[in-house]
Design a protein around this motif. Structure first.
Motif, PDB file in Angstrom:
ATOM      1  N   ASP A  30      41.111 -54.660   1.816  1.00  0.00           N
ATOM      2  CA  ASP A  30      41.676 -53.470   1.182  1.00  0.00           C
ATOM      3  C   ASP A  30      42.973 -53.812   0.461  1.00  0.00           C
ATOM      4  O   ASP A  30      43.254 -53.268  -0.599  1.00  0.00           O
ATOM      5  N   ALA A  91      32.213 -50.705  -2.727  1.00  0.00           N
ATOM      6  CA  ALA A  91      33.071 -49.619  -2.246  1.00  0.00           C
ATOM      7  C   ALA A  91      34.081 -50.146  -1.230  1.00  0.00           C
ATOM      8  O   ALA A  91      33.763 -51.050  -0.456  1.00  0.00           O
ATOM      9  N   PRO A  92      35.307 -49.668  -1.236  1.00  0.00           N
ATOM     10  CA  PRO A  92      35.854 -48.592  -2.050  1.00  0.00           C
ATOM     11  C   PRO A  92      36.360 -49.060  -3.414  1.00  0.00           C
ATOM     12  O   PRO A  92      36.872 -48.279  -4.187  1.00  0.00           O
ATOM     13  N   SER A  93      36.202 -50.321  -3.700  1.00  0.00           N
ATOM     14  CA  SER A  93      36.634 -50.881  -4.986  1.00  0.00           C
ATOM     15  C   SER A  93      35.650 -50.490  -6.082  1.00  0.00           C
ATOM     16  O   SER A  93      34.488 -50.204  -5.815  1.00  0.00           O
ATOM     17  N   VAL A 187      34.503 -45.128  -9.534  1.00  0.00           N
ATOM     18  CA  VAL A 187      34.795 -44.744  -8.157  1.00  0.00           C
ATOM     19  C   VAL A 187      35.211 -43.288  -8.172  1.00  0.00           C
ATOM     20  O   VAL A 187      36.091 -42.897  -8.946  1.00  0.00           O
TER      21      VAL A 187
END
Length: 188
Positions: A30, A91-93, A187
């Motif tokens: 993250d 995800a979450p990128s 996103v």
């Protein structure tokens, strides 16, 4: 180029400080995404600065042009490749997991963007006090084909150092668009 490295280092410090302000539970993947997103925003801001100077929406300033070109140079090529390690995609990128399946294509595109950005930074190193005709895209530029931005560099023009600065910026933006269309997902 040292100023570009300093600008890039400043962005890394900024991005690093952003990751330090996150909650302790944030995983290293993250943190990489946060740093990568900060880097992308820095590149977008730098490209916008240069584009606005050439479009007359911002007053041209040789030092500002150089600083923005140095940011692009410092953040592309191998630095860009390093920002997309396995395990930080999807995800979450916004980075598609398909980058790993097409790693050679992704790295070739990132390296090409780097060569263009390096040529732009070299031109900015000796930029005059005002935009000159030889900095502009023009009839002397060898072009063919089409792209999202209009024209594409002929394959016979392999050395970007011979291109005008404005053209180099357009080619960088073209490569960014190509990369985003293939390897980036929206996103929500």
């Amino acid at each position: 180029m040292k100023a570009g490295i300093a600008s890039g280092a400043a962005m890394l410090v900024l991005a690093g400080s952003l990751s330090l302000s996150l909650p302790q539970a944030v995983a290293s993947g993250d943190e990489i995404v946060v740093v990568r997103q900060a880097s992308m925003k820095a590149m977008a801001a730098a490209a916008k600065t240069i584009a606005e100077m050439f479009d007359g929406k911002r007053t041209y300033d040789a030092a500002g042009f150089k600083a923005a070109a140095d940011v692009l140079s410092a953040r592309t090529g191998s630095a860009l490749i390093a920002e997309f390690p396995a395990g930080t995609l999807g995800a979450p990128s916004g980075a598609k997991a398909e980058i790993d399946q097409a790693r050679p294509e992704f790295e070739a595109l990132a390296s090409h963007i780097g060569r263009l950005a390096d040529a732009l930074a070299a031109k900015a190193e000796t930029a005059p006090a005002q935009i000159t005709a030889d900095m502009r895209m023009g009839a002397m530029t060898s072009m063919d084909g089409g792209s999202l931005l209009g024209k594409r560099l002929k394959s016979t023009q392999a050395d970007p150092a011979g291109l005008p600065a404005e053209h180099l910026l357009h080619l960088v933006l073209q490569d960014c668009s190509s990369c985003h269309s293939k390897f980036r997902q929206k996103v929500k």
